[in-house]
Design a protein around this motif. Structure first.
Motif, PDB file in Angstrom:
ATOM      1  N   MET A 153      -0.828  26.772 -44.949  1.00 41.80           N
ATOM      2  CA  MET A 153       0.289  27.597 -45.414  1.00 41.80           C
ATOM      3  C   MET A 153       1.587  26.970 -44.937  1.00 41.80           C
ATOM      4  O   MET A 153       1.797  26.780 -43.735  1.00 41.80           O
ATOM      5  CB  MET A 153       0.141  29.017 -44.857  1.00 41.80           C
ATOM      6  N   GLN A 154       2.485  26.642 -45.902  1.00 39.91           N
ATOM      7  CA  GLN A 154       3.797  26.079 -45.567  1.00 39.91           C
ATOM      8  C   GLN A 154       4.843  27.194 -45.598  1.00 39.91           C
ATOM      9  O   GLN A 154       4.928  27.948 -46.574  1.00 39.91           O
ATOM     10  CB  GLN A 154       4.175  24.970 -46.550  1.00 39.91           C
ATOM     11  N   VAL A 170       1.285  26.026 -41.072  1.00 39.78           N
ATOM     12  CA  VAL A 170       0.519  26.899 -40.189  1.00 39.78           C
ATOM     13  C   VAL A 170      -0.948  26.859 -40.584  1.00 39.78           C
ATOM     14  O   VAL A 170      -1.299  27.064 -41.744  1.00 39.78           O
ATOM     15  CB  VAL A 170       1.047  28.350 -40.246  1.00 39.78           C
ATOM     16  N   LYS A 171      -1.798  26.564 -39.606  1.00 47.20           N
ATOM     17  CA  LYS A 171      -3.243  26.510 -39.830  1.00 47.20           C
ATOM     18  C   LYS A 171      -3.827  27.874 -39.479  1.00 47.20           C
ATOM     19  O   LYS A 171      -4.131  28.166 -38.331  1.00 47.20           O
ATOM     20  CB  LYS A 171      -3.871  25.411 -38.963  1.00 47.20           C
ATOM     21  N   LEU A 193       4.380  30.773 -31.987  1.00 41.61           N
ATOM     22  CA  LEU A 193       3.381  31.089 -33.015  1.00 41.61           C
ATOM     23  C   LEU A 193       2.027  30.480 -32.661  1.00 41.61           C
ATOM     24  O   LEU A 193       0.983  31.130 -32.808  1.00 41.61           O
ATOM     25  CB  LEU A 193       3.852  30.584 -34.378  1.00 41.61           C
ATOM     26  N   THR A 194       2.041  29.242 -32.194  1.00 46.04           N
ATOM     27  CA  THR A 194       0.786  28.581 -31.831  1.00 46.04           C
ATOM     28  C   THR A 194       0.093  29.305 -30.701  1.00 46.04           C
ATOM     29  O   THR A 194      -1.122  29.527 -30.731  1.00 46.04           O
ATOM     30  CB  THR A 194       1.050  27.117 -31.445  1.00 46.04           C
ATOM     31  N   MET A 195       0.840  29.704 -29.682  1.00 45.58           N
ATOM     32  CA  MET A 195       0.250  30.379 -28.533  1.00 45.58           C
ATOM     33  C   MET A 195      -0.229  31.783 -28.869  1.00 45.58           C
ATOM     34  O   MET A 195      -1.003  32.374 -28.111  1.00 45.58           O
ATOM     35  CB  MET A 195       1.268  30.436 -27.383  1.00 45.58           C
ATOM     36  N   SER A 196       0.200  32.325 -29.997  1.00 43.21           N
ATOM     37  CA  SER A 196      -0.268  33.653 -30.390  1.00 43.21           C
ATOM     38  C   SER A 196      -1.467  33.585 -31.324  1.00 43.21           C
ATOM     39  O   SER A 196      -1.925  34.615 -31.830  1.00 43.21           O
ATOM     40  CB  SER A 196       0.866  34.424 -31.080  1.00 43.21           C
ATOM     41  N   GLY A 197      -1.967  32.379 -31.582  1.00 42.93           N
ATOM     42  CA  GLY A 197      -3.141  32.231 -32.437  1.00 42.93           C
ATOM     43  C   GLY A 197      -2.842  31.782 -33.842  1.00 42.93           C
ATOM     44  O   GLY A 197      -3.764  31.585 -34.636  1.00 42.93           O
ATOM     45  N   GLU A 199      -1.667  28.753 -35.362  1.00 44.47           N
ATOM     46  CA  GLU A 199      -1.410  27.365 -34.984  1.00 44.47           C
ATOM     47  C   GLU A 199      -0.445  26.672 -35.950  1.00 44.47           C
ATOM     48  O   GLU A 199      -0.729  26.546 -37.132  1.00 44.47           O
ATOM     49  CB  GLU A 199      -2.717  26.585 -34.927  1.00 44.47           C
ATOM     50  N   VAL A 200       0.675  26.225 -35.431  1.00 41.30           N
ATOM     51  CA  VAL A 200       1.611  25.402 -36.205  1.00 41.30           C
ATOM     52  C   VAL A 200       1.202  23.952 -35.988  1.00 41.30           C
ATOM     53  O   VAL A 200       1.502  23.360 -34.954  1.00 41.30           O
ATOM     54  CB  VAL A 200       3.070  25.647 -35.756  1.00 41.30           C
ATOM     55  N   GLU A 201       0.454  23.408 -36.957  1.00 45.99           N
ATOM     56  CA  GLU A 201      -0.061  22.054 -36.776  1.00 45.99           C
ATOM     57  C   GLU A 201       0.946  20.991 -37.171  1.00 45.99           C
ATOM     58  O   GLU A 201       0.743  19.815 -36.864  1.00 45.99           O
ATOM     59  CB  GLU A 201      -1.358  21.865 -37.558  1.00 45.99           C
TER      60      GLU A 201
END
Length: 803
Positions: A1-2, A164-165, A25-29, A31-33
């Motif tokens: 998702m972009q 976002v993954k 966002l990544t730390m909340s589950g 993941e911004v890859e």
């Protein structure tokens, strides 16, 4: 998702910079890859207005342009773009500007003389700015762009794009609004919901809708809009947001539906009203029905596929893709706008069955908000009227069946135990409030609990652990201390007589094999070829169309591994696998590993191809054969021993296959691949395989010690003729049952067929080792023991002594 950051910040704008927001966002589950700039960091490019265009005096394909960039004097710029015209506004790179070049480098624009004319800059295409691959002409800017303004500001290029993954359970975040809800909950920044007002109806035009499959479609909303201009241009701002979200612009009507889907998470579909016949019916497909989709693919529909139909038959795959016959084109005048709720179970796997996927199916099979149907229609209607004009009719909302949102109870004590942190009840209540979860508090102290009713867009909240996960996410995983365990950990030793699967892996690795891990779901054809299984266990939702059944043996995957290596010019392959097979067993009940009707034994299998040894000068080259693999199997069970007996197997050579017996019980097979399968799978030489139940291999017992005799052994050989069909193992078993105590070992060291032996006979030569631990054997004792063995051969098998 972009997700374009600029679009996200229109709904929620926390006081965090781009890297900090991505990290949160990544730390909340979520993941911004990847986080990248919307455009390369070029500089010195401003809005230029072409004041005049004249043909270059010394070049037919070049023009000399006078360009205003806001200074007192216009710039003279030589340009070869075919679309340059007087009055247009374009990006102009001034002298000293930095443009993106090859391999991440930048190109500095300098004054240059081109065919005798000095050029004081450069007019740019989208490709030269690194915005796209379009280099057919200059990038045309909007007419209200201010001359001399930085192009990065005009095109809003100072933007970042988050990739976002998402995990499959977070379908609510497949939209900008969904991500904004998360950011607002995490940062406490105010959430600014899109303004959606009801658009009043200007006509009474409606279109009938009937839901005949309430288990598949729970809600269907629609609206007729007449006299639209489908040929209108999509606004630049919408095209820009769609492009940065990974969608290409198609047409105004399609762009609007895609925009609402990305903004609200609400998939929509637009029909050409004049192409619809009768009313719309949502039903399951019927045998023999076919449909041409928007991607020009023709598919067959059956009773397991939910379809949208009119009087002419199916016109779309519900929740997946519309049909070609009713699509809205550039000449469409009247449209029917659809927003529906489809149950995930009715959509999951259907698109992959037809070897494609779509944005709609990706969302519906995970769960779409069933309460924003009308909001999606109203939002899309407002955009259609703004861009394409038209006269809307009333919104018809047909509700057949909606999911029940069951309240989920979370015990505070349980949450604290799992998370490992004594989070106060007040903090938990605050977290649920920030997530917009409706809840009630019950009890107090250690018995306190929260009863939460999840919102319509959160399909992932179903059990107590789901709520505990939400509490941990918003509390902050980084705030949970990494304390050592407080429980007493005792090291439990494994019985010396029992092995582990890892011990088997070590033995195979020591024998030169490499371990592979294959999918447990395989091609249907593999089951027929390698297991003779015509009724394989089928998957309801395979990850790929060819991986549609569960394997009942491991051989097919190993043959595929061998072929993979052969195709890469490796001429000697040794592979093994330890994994589960899946067998039908109607009488089996649910257990720890097995499920009702399906047994899942652990198996060990190996395949060998090519030379028996690595190429070397010390021994002649030969191909691996049955006996090489039999040796490897014997190595697996050592110090125990096993036996093999000739037996047919559907995947193995008729004369080179055997059943493996361990302690008298069959535990697997060993043999050479059947020549028919060798030809079918294009193997240049035979592959030798074995497959064994892993359980018996773990219980081989301990080796037994024997005293070493101080007295010399006696060796005697004897040779007899037997019937050709007689099993050598049967002879050895009979001899070992009847041997005298001083007979230490009996082995076969030669098998002879040929001159001196009549047809139908074979000669077997036995070596007998005799020894006593207490004394030296006498000739009389040796002769008596051998006489007993000869009597067994002659009386039980009718053997004749060879002379």
């Amino acid at each position: 998702m972009q997700i374009p950051e600029s679009w996200l910040r229109t709904l929620v704008d926390p006081e965090l910079d781009t890297p900090a927001l991505a990290h949160l966002l990544t730390m909340s589950g979520l993941e911004v890859e990847d986080c990248r700039d919307a455009a390369p960091p070029f500089s010195g490019v401003v809005v230029g207005k072409v004041l005049g265009v004249a043909r270059h005096p010394n070049a037919d394909k070049l023009n000399v342009c006078q360009v205003s960039v806001g200074d007192a004097d216009a710039l003279t710029i030589v340009c070869g773009a075919p679309n340059v015209a007087e009055g247009m506004k374009v990006p102009c790179a001034r002298v000293g500007a930095q443009l993106p070049g090859a391999q991440g480098e930048f190109l500095e624009i300098k004054a240059a003389t081109m065919r005798g004319v000095e050029s004081q800059g450069m007019l740019c295409s989208a490709r030269e700015l690194g915005l796209s691959e379009d280099h057919g002409g200059l990038l045309k800017l909007r007419d209200d762009a201010v001359v001399g303004q930085d192009v990065r500001e005009v095109l809003a290029l100072n933007d970042s794009i988050f990739t976002v993954k998402l995990t499959p359970n977070r379908a609510d975040c497949l939209s900008v609004l969904g991500m904004a809800r998360e950011v607002a909950a995490l940062t406490r920044a105010p959430l600014r919901l899109p303004r959606i007002a009801a658009v009043p109806a200007l006509t009474k035009s409606t279109f009938p809708v009937k839901i005949s499959a309430a288990d598949g479609c729970g809600r269907f909303s629609g609206r007729v809009i007449c006299n639209v201009n489908a040929n209108a241009s999509t606004p630049d701002w919408m095209q820009q947001r769609l492009q940065r979200a990974g969608q290409r612009s198609i047409s105004a009507l399609v762009d609007i539906t895609n925009y609402v889907m990305l903004e609200l998470g609400r998939p929509l579909h637009v029909y050409d009203l004049d192409k619809l016949k009768g009313g719309i019916e949502v039903r399951f497909g019927r045998a023999g029905e076919k449909l041409k989709l928007l991607n020009d693919q023709v598919v067959e529909i059956d009773g397991s596929v939910l379809a949208i139909a009119d009087a002419s038959g199916p016109i779309g795959l519900a929740g997946i893709m519309g049909g070609d016959s009713t699509k809205a084109g550039l000449d469409t005048r009247n449209v029917f706008l659809e927003a529906a709720f489809f149950f995930p179970e009715a959509i999951a796997g259907r698109a992959r069955r037809y070897n494609f996927t779509s944005d709609a199916s990706h969302r519906f099979e995970r769960g779409v908000d069933f309460e924003n149907n009308v909001e999606g229609i109203e939002r899309a209607t407002a955009l259609v009227l703004e861009i394409c004009g038209g006269e809307p009719g009333p919104v018809l909302d047909t509700v057949a069946k909606l999911p029940l949102r069951h309240a989920v109870k979370m015990r505070v004590s349980r949450a604290r135990k799992i998370i490992g942190v004594p989070i106060p009840s007040g903090d938990i209540a605050d977290i649920f409030t920030r997530l917009a979860f409706k809840f009630q508090r019950e009890g107090s102290g250690d018995g306190e609990s929260f009863v939460v009713t999840p919102p319509s867009y959160r399909f992932d909240i179903d059990i107590e652990e789901d709520l505990i996960e939400e509490v941990a996410r918003l509390y902050g995983f980084d705030r949970i201390p990494a304390d050592p365990p407080v429980a007493v950990a005792s090291m439990r030793t494994l019985a010396e007589s029992r092995r582990t699967l890892h011990d088997l892996r070590e033995r195979m690795a020591a024998a030169g094999y490499q371990e592979v891990v294959n999918y447990s779901f395989v091609e249907d054809e593999w089951e027929r070829d390698f297991a003779g299984n015509e009724e394989a266990i089928r998957l309801l939702n395979p990850i790929a169309s060819q991986l549609a059944v569960m394997r009942s043996n491991l051989i097919g995957g190993l043959i595929a591994n061998v072929r993979y290596n052969l195709n890469r010019k490796l001429d000697r392959v040794r592979v093994f696998e330890i994994g589960r097979a899946f067998l039908r067993d109607p009488g089996l009940k649910d257990g720890d590993l097995d499920v009702a009707g399906v047994r899942q034994p652990m198996r060990m299998a190996a395949a060998a191809f090519g030379g028996a040894d690595e190429e070397q000068w010390g021994s002649a080259a030969r191909s691996v054969d049955f006996f090489d693999l039999k040796h490897d199997v014997e190595m697996l069970v050592a110090p125990a021993s096993l036996m093999v007996e000739a037996a047919p197997h559907p995947a193995l050579h008729p004369g080179r296959s055997a059943r493996v017996l361990f302690h008298g019980a069959a535990i697997g097979w060993i043999g050479e691949i059947h020549p028919r399968l060798q030809r079918k799978y294009e193997l240049p030489a035979p592959v030798v395989v074995f497959e064994l139940d892993a359980g018996p291999l773990l219980e081989v017992g301990l080796p037994h010690d024997h005293g070493v005799s101080k007295f010399p052994p006696v060796r005697r050989d004897m040779s007899y003729e037997f019937s050709e069909n007689l099993s050598v193992q049967a002879v050895l078993d009979a001899l070992n049952r009847s041997k005298a105590p001083i007979v230490h070992a009996i082995s076969v060291f030669d098998v002879y067929r040929g001159k001196g032996i009549e047809n139908g006979k074979k000669g077997l030569a036995f070596r007998v080792l005799l020894q006593d631990t207490q004394k030296t054997l006498t000739d009389a004792e040796v002769d008596a023991a051998l006489a007993g063995l000869r009597g067994v051969l002659e009386q039980e098998f009718g053997a004749q002594l060879r002379k």
